[in-house]
Design a protein around this motif. Structure first.
Motif, mmCIF file in Angstrom:
data_model
loop_
_atom_site.group_PDB
_atom_site.id
_atom_site.type_symbol
_atom_site.label_atom_id
_atom_site.label_comp_id
_atom_site.label_asym_id
_atom_site.label_seq_id
_atom_site.Cartn_x
_atom_site.Cartn_y
_atom_site.Cartn_z
ATOM 1 N N PHE A 163 -22.610 58.665 85.145
ATOM 2 C CA PHE A 163 -23.838 57.879 85.061
ATOM 3 C C PHE A 163 -25.115 58.833 84.686
ATOM 4 N N ALA A 164 -26.180 58.064 84.121
ATOM 5 C CA ALA A 164 -27.323 58.851 83.755
ATOM 6 C C ALA A 164 -27.041 60.030 82.570
ATOM 7 N N SER A 165 -27.772 61.237 82.699
ATOM 8 C CA SER A 165 -27.248 62.220 82.061
ATOM 9 C C SER A 165 -25.761 62.580 81.744
ATOM 10 N N LEU A 166 -25.036 62.353 82.791
ATOM 11 C CA LEU A 166 -23.636 62.833 82.526
ATOM 12 C C LEU A 166 -23.139 61.664 81.692
ATOM 13 N N PHE A 209 -19.599 60.185 89.215
ATOM 14 C CA PHE A 209 -20.413 61.589 89.071
ATOM 15 C C PHE A 209 -21.843 61.161 88.687
ATOM 16 N N PHE A 210 -22.700 61.588 88.938
ATOM 17 C CA PHE A 210 -24.170 61.346 88.694
ATOM 18 C C PHE A 210 -24.909 62.590 89.256
ATOM 19 N N PRO A 211 -26.050 62.663 88.411
ATOM 20 C CA PRO A 211 -27.249 63.545 88.934
ATOM 21 C C PRO A 211 -28.007 63.185 90.060
ATOM 22 N N PRO A 212 -28.672 64.064 90.764
ATOM 23 C CA PRO A 212 -29.641 63.391 91.913
ATOM 24 C C PRO A 212 -30.646 62.729 91.299
ATOM 25 N N VAL A 213 -31.019 61.497 92.379
ATOM 26 C CA VAL A 213 -31.915 60.541 91.835
ATOM 27 C C VAL A 213 -33.280 61.110 92.462
ATOM 28 N N ALA A 221 -20.455 72.227 85.693
ATOM 29 C CA ALA A 221 -20.404 73.634 85.918
ATOM 30 C C ALA A 221 -20.748 73.861 87.435
ATOM 31 N N PRO A 222 -20.212 74.949 88.027
ATOM 32 C CA PRO A 222 -20.768 75.367 89.202
ATOM 33 C C PRO A 222 -22.134 75.511 89.499
ATOM 34 N N GLY A 223 -22.898 75.176 90.425
ATOM 35 C CA GLY A 223 -24.197 75.157 90.593
ATOM 36 C C GLY A 223 -24.971 73.917 90.317
ATOM 37 N N ARG A 224 -24.550 73.275 89.089
ATOM 38 C CA ARG A 224 -25.274 72.296 88.626
ATOM 39 C C ARG A 224 -25.291 70.965 89.667
ATOM 40 N N ALA A 225 -26.550 70.581 89.632
ATOM 41 C CA ALA A 225 -26.654 69.375 90.739
ATOM 42 C C ALA A 225 -25.997 68.024 90.322
ATOM 43 N N VAL A 226 -24.599 68.181 90.856
ATOM 44 C CA VAL A 226 -24.120 66.622 90.341
ATOM 45 C C VAL A 226 -23.470 66.102 92.004
ATOM 46 N N ARG A 227 -23.793 64.886 91.951
ATOM 47 C CA ARG A 227 -23.409 64.023 93.200
ATOM 48 C C ARG A 227 -22.135 63.333 92.770
ATOM 49 N N SER A 228 -21.247 62.855 94.007
ATOM 50 C CA SER A 228 -20.285 62.168 93.660
ATOM 51 C C SER A 228 -20.073 61.006 94.667
ATOM 52 N N ALA A 229 -19.577 59.796 94.339
ATOM 53 C CA ALA A 229 -19.544 58.702 95.222
ATOM 54 C C ALA A 229 -17.968 58.280 95.010
#
Length: 85
Positions: A10-13, A78-82, A50-58
């Protein structure tokens, strides 16, 4: 034995990796294993996840930890934080 999960981005990913795909992994795999398998592809996958990138999962539409174990037929997003404003 393997499990097949449906991945969604989702989003930028989504802009970088596409809408999603199906991925087969060994039984007992976790969310972290999926992220690592995608990073191992290199290129945009390695950069976006990449490790350290803010990516959330559901997992099945519920926020999940990287240690969550996957079952056959699961949906993993997978999606970036909102952020709000």
């Amino acid at each position: 034995m393997t499990v097949t999960v449906r991945l969604r981005f989702f989003a930028s990913l989504r802009e970088k990796l596409g809408e999603g795909e199906a991925l087969s992994l060994p039984d007992g795999s976790t969310v972290a294993d999926v992220r690592e398998a995608l990073r191992a592809r290199g290129g945009v996958h390695a950069e976006a996840l990449a490790p350290g990138r803010a990516v959330r999962s559901a997992l099945n539409q519920t926020m999940s930890a990287e240690s969550a174990t996957l079952a056959d037929g699961d949906e993993l997003a997978f999606f970036p934080p909102v952020t709000g404003g």
